[in-house]
Design a protein around this motif. Structure first.
Motif, mmCIF file in Angstrom:
data_model
loop_
_atom_site.group_PDB
_atom_site.id
_atom_site.type_symbol
_atom_site.label_atom_id
_atom_site.label_comp_id
_atom_site.label_asym_id
_atom_site.label_seq_id
_atom_site.Cartn_x
_atom_site.Cartn_y
_atom_site.Cartn_z
ATOM 1 N N HIS A 179 1.546 -24.489 -50.522
ATOM 2 C CA HIS A 179 1.117 -25.503 -49.574
ATOM 3 C C HIS A 179 1.373 -26.924 -50.075
ATOM 4 O O HIS A 179 1.604 -27.846 -49.282
ATOM 5 N N TRP A 180 1.371 -27.107 -51.398
ATOM 6 C CA TRP A 180 1.529 -28.447 -51.952
ATOM 7 C C TRP A 180 2.946 -28.998 -51.779
ATOM 8 O O TRP A 180 3.189 -30.179 -52.041
ATOM 9 N N THR A 181 3.888 -28.165 -51.312
ATOM 10 C CA THR A 181 5.260 -28.638 -51.106
ATOM 11 C C THR A 181 5.496 -29.198 -49.705
ATOM 12 O O THR A 181 6.596 -29.664 -49.411
ATOM 13 N N VAL A 182 4.491 -29.139 -48.836
ATOM 14 C CA VAL A 182 4.668 -29.622 -47.463
ATOM 15 C C VAL A 182 5.002 -31.121 -47.466
ATOM 16 O O VAL A 182 4.386 -31.908 -48.185
ATOM 17 N N GLU A 183 5.966 -31.489 -46.642
ATOM 18 C CA GLU A 183 6.383 -32.891 -46.558
ATOM 19 C C GLU A 183 5.235 -33.756 -46.029
ATOM 20 O O GLU A 183 4.540 -33.392 -45.088
ATOM 21 N N SER B 197 0.815 -39.628 -42.691
ATOM 22 C CA SER B 197 1.361 -38.362 -42.212
ATOM 23 C C SER B 197 0.232 -37.453 -41.733
ATOM 24 O O SER B 197 -0.861 -37.449 -42.313
ATOM 25 N N PRO B 198 0.479 -36.675 -40.673
ATOM 26 C CA PRO B 198 -0.542 -35.711 -40.238
ATOM 27 C C PRO B 198 -0.791 -34.614 -41.274
ATOM 28 O O PRO B 198 -1.788 -33.901 -41.195
ATOM 29 N N ASN B 199 0.124 -34.475 -42.239
ATOM 30 C CA ASN B 199 -0.038 -33.470 -43.289
ATOM 31 C C ASN B 199 -0.764 -34.003 -44.518
ATOM 32 O O ASN B 199 -0.892 -33.281 -45.519
ATOM 33 N N PHE B 200 -1.216 -35.249 -44.457
ATOM 34 C CA PHE B 200 -1.847 -35.866 -45.630
ATOM 35 C C PHE B 200 -3.046 -35.054 -46.110
ATOM 36 O O PHE B 200 -3.876 -34.606 -45.320
ATOM 37 N N ASP B 201 -3.112 -34.858 -47.420
ATOM 38 C CA ASP B 201 -4.214 -34.128 -48.054
ATOM 39 C C ASP B 201 -4.637 -34.924 -49.287
ATOM 40 O O ASP B 201 -3.876 -35.029 -50.256
ATOM 41 N N GLU B 202 -5.828 -35.475 -49.251
ATOM 42 C CA GLU B 202 -6.278 -36.367 -50.316
ATOM 43 C C GLU B 202 -6.323 -35.662 -51.674
ATOM 44 O O GLU B 202 -5.951 -36.241 -52.701
ATOM 45 N N LYS C 174 -2.749 -34.825 -56.999
ATOM 46 C CA LYS C 174 -2.104 -33.913 -57.949
ATOM 47 C C LYS C 174 -0.586 -34.000 -57.917
ATOM 48 O O LYS C 174 0.092 -33.239 -58.608
ATOM 49 N N THR C 175 -0.050 -34.926 -57.135
ATOM 50 C CA THR C 175 1.405 -34.972 -56.987
ATOM 51 C C THR C 175 2.124 -35.378 -58.269
ATOM 52 O O THR C 175 3.316 -35.120 -58.408
ATOM 53 N N TRP C 176 1.410 -36.011 -59.200
ATOM 54 C CA TRP C 176 2.060 -36.349 -60.469
ATOM 55 C C TRP C 176 2.482 -35.084 -61.223
ATOM 56 O O TRP C 176 3.464 -35.096 -61.983
ATOM 57 N N TYR C 177 1.767 -33.976 -60.976
ATOM 58 C CA TYR C 177 2.082 -32.699 -61.627
ATOM 59 C C TYR C 177 2.751 -31.730 -60.658
ATOM 60 O O TYR C 177 3.753 -31.094 -61.003
ATOM 61 N N LEU C 178 2.197 -31.614 -59.458
ATOM 62 C CA LEU C 178 2.739 -30.697 -58.460
ATOM 63 C C LEU C 178 3.738 -31.438 -57.576
ATOM 64 O O LEU C 178 3.413 -31.925 -56.507
ATOM 65 N N ASN C 179 4.954 -31.542 -58.075
ATOM 66 C CA ASN C 179 6.040 -32.106 -57.278
ATOM 67 C C ASN C 179 7.308 -31.327 -57.597
ATOM 68 O O ASN C 179 7.434 -30.703 -58.660
ATOM 69 N N PHE C 180 8.243 -31.348 -56.681
ATOM 70 C CA PHE C 180 9.421 -30.485 -56.764
ATOM 71 C C PHE C 180 10.194 -30.672 -58.068
ATOM 72 O O PHE C 180 10.490 -29.699 -58.768
ATOM 73 N N GLY C 181 10.519 -31.910 -58.411
ATOM 74 C CA GLY C 181 11.352 -32.175 -59.580
ATOM 75 C C GLY C 181 10.709 -31.724 -60.876
ATOM 76 O O GLY C 181 11.340 -31.040 -61.699
ATOM 77 N N PHE C 182 9.453 -32.108 -61.086
ATOM 78 C CA PHE C 182 8.757 -31.763 -62.322
ATOM 79 C C PHE C 182 8.516 -30.258 -62.410
ATOM 80 O O PHE C 182 8.610 -29.652 -63.475
ATOM 81 N N PHE C 183 8.211 -29.643 -61.279
ATOM 82 C CA PHE C 183 7.983 -28.199 -61.239
ATOM 83 C C PHE C 183 9.251 -27.458 -61.676
ATOM 84 O O PHE C 183 9.202 -26.545 -62.515
ATOM 85 N N MET C 184 10.399 -27.840 -61.092
ATOM 86 C CA MET C 184 11.661 -27.202 -61.440
ATOM 87 C C MET C 184 12.030 -27.443 -62.896
ATOM 88 O O MET C 184 12.497 -26.531 -63.596
#
Length: 445
Positions: free
Chosen positions: A153-157, A164-169, A174-184
């Protein structure tokens, strides 16, 4: 001790990959694909247990239901691929960890069987490539395919965009850790370093067969210590990344150790089954009931350790009643029509009560038939453990255990056996110049 040296041992055993095992591994893969295809057909047509749609009268509603079924089976397929990849990766990785621990601890009893878990490491490049592919295809946000979001779920744009309507506080923090580039990047680093250290340890072990002496052994102790340190950090982070982030609003400070315990005891069960198989085929005649007893004690002890961590995590969260933590278990118990609640208790019974009672006596840990039964139970139970940790939060109502799940398990098991058997046959079965070999040859005599 004089009588020990008069005993003749064949230390030049070379395993020959049994054509029957190779054939059975290939058959398992073929049957697995057939089961997966059958599961897809049932899911896509609403013929399986996945069919929960309303009776739609309009053509548009029928089209929408069909699209939902398409999204459902595809997402379910990727979820199963991901879960099994995580599970078998952990077994392979812990095989290398087992070898490293034996070197770092100067252990002698296990030197006869070191080449068995050493072969597990060759599964890591395969599972590493697959992990990257799965995440690229299904881990990231692919709403046009899944009608929502991918496996995570954390990959949703727009998850961190306040407009954004998908905003999740919570997830935005947690985006500093859970983001596409760092995860890969983390994923690639894990597998590359694990495999490089594994190949160094194995290369030196094979070199030791030729040269002998303590110099190579001492260097392997150093590399094993390095691997253990790196493993201690990255195995915990991998558990956060690959499993806990399936429910990204939840966190547990014990989750890394919990996942390690499950991986580790499943690995011990695999080592036990492989050792017994080789003995039954006429190899490893020097492995005696004392070696098997030690493997049985390991399975017994770490089944209890898994239960301790499970209890510490579950009971403390339940007792503290912290909403952001208890909600994780509430979803398993009460959510999705209660479809996962029964599995939760089966998980505890199979992974704790069964091995605890079955391996309690001394004699049960020395009988190969009994050890095989318990080891198979442990492997099945801890697969269920990983399934419960991820499926409810990846699939929700679309989860279940059917043809698709059984098929993916069969495919992975067949590939795992094929790879391990192939590489086990590429090196001598016994580390004949291991400095502690004499201790293992006369273990507990």
């Amino acid at each position: 001790m004089a009588e020990h040296h008069s005993v003749s041992y064949n230390l030049d055993e070379q395993y020959i990959f049994d054509p029957r095992i190779r054939r059975n591994a290939i058959i398992a893969v073929v049957v697995g694909f057939a089961l997966v295809i059958l599961g897809i057909i049932l899911a896509a047509t609403g013929g399986g247990h996945e069919a929960h749609g309303e009776h739609a009268g309009a053509a548009a509603e029928h089209a929408g239901a069909a699209a939902e079924h398409g999204a459902s089976w595809l997402k379910r397929l990727f979820a199963n691929l991901w879960i099994n990849n995580v599970y078998f990766t952990g077994i392979a990785l812990c095989g290398v960890f087992f070898v490293a621990v034996q070197y770092a601890a100067w252990a002698g009893w296990s030197s006869l069987i070191l080449r068995i878990p050493m072969a597990f490491g060759f599964f890591l490049p395969v599972s590493g490539v697959l992990m990257v592919v799965y995440f690229l295809l299904a881990g990231a946000d692919v709403a046009h395919i899944f009608h929502g979001h991918g496996l995570f779920h954390w990959t949703v744009e727009g998850i961190a965009d306040e407009h954004s309507p998908n905003f999740d506080e919570v997830l935005a923090s947690k985006t500093w850790y859970l983001n596409f580039g760092f995860f890969m990047a983390r994923m690639v680093v894990y597998f590359v370093v694990w495999f490089v250290l594994f190949t160094i340890i194995r290369k030196r072990s094979l070199q030791e067969d030729i040269e002998g002496g303590l110099e190579i052994y001492d260097r392997n102790i150093v590399f094993s210590a390095i691997f253990i340190i790196f493993f201690a950090v990255t195995s915990v982070m991998a558990a956060w990344d690959w499993s806990m982030s399936a429910d990204p609003h939840w966190f547990s400070t014990m989750y890394g150790w919990y996942t390690f315990a499950s991986w580790w005891v499943a690995c011990l069960a695999t080592i036990t089954l492989a050792t017994i198989y080789l003995k039954e085929q006429g190899y490893l005649k020097m492995v005696n009931s004392n070696h098997l007893h030690d493997l049985g004690k390991f399975m017994f002890a770490f089944s209890i350790f898994w239960t301790y961590v499970w209890f510490a995590q579950f009971m403390l969260i339940y007792y503290a009643n912290i909403p952001e933590e208890t909600n994780h278990f509430n979803e398993v118990f009460e959510g999705f029509g209660g479809k996962y609640k029964g599995m939760f208790f089966v998980n505890l019974l199979v992974n704790f009560l069964f091995p605890f009672l079955a391996l309690m006596t001394r004699e049960s840990k020395r009988k190969m038939t009994f050890l095989k039964l318990v080891a198979w139970g442990i492997l099945a139970g801890h697969w269920l453990d990983f399934y419960l940790n991820m499926t409810p939060f990846m699939l929700g109502d679309d989860g279940g255990i059917g043809f698709m799940e059984l098929g993916v398990i069969a495919i992975y098991a067949g590939v795992f056996v094929f790879i391990i058997g192939t590489f086990l046959a590429k090196a001598p079965l016994i580390a004949k110049n291991h400095p502690m070999l004499e201790e293992s040859l006369h273990h507990n005599q």
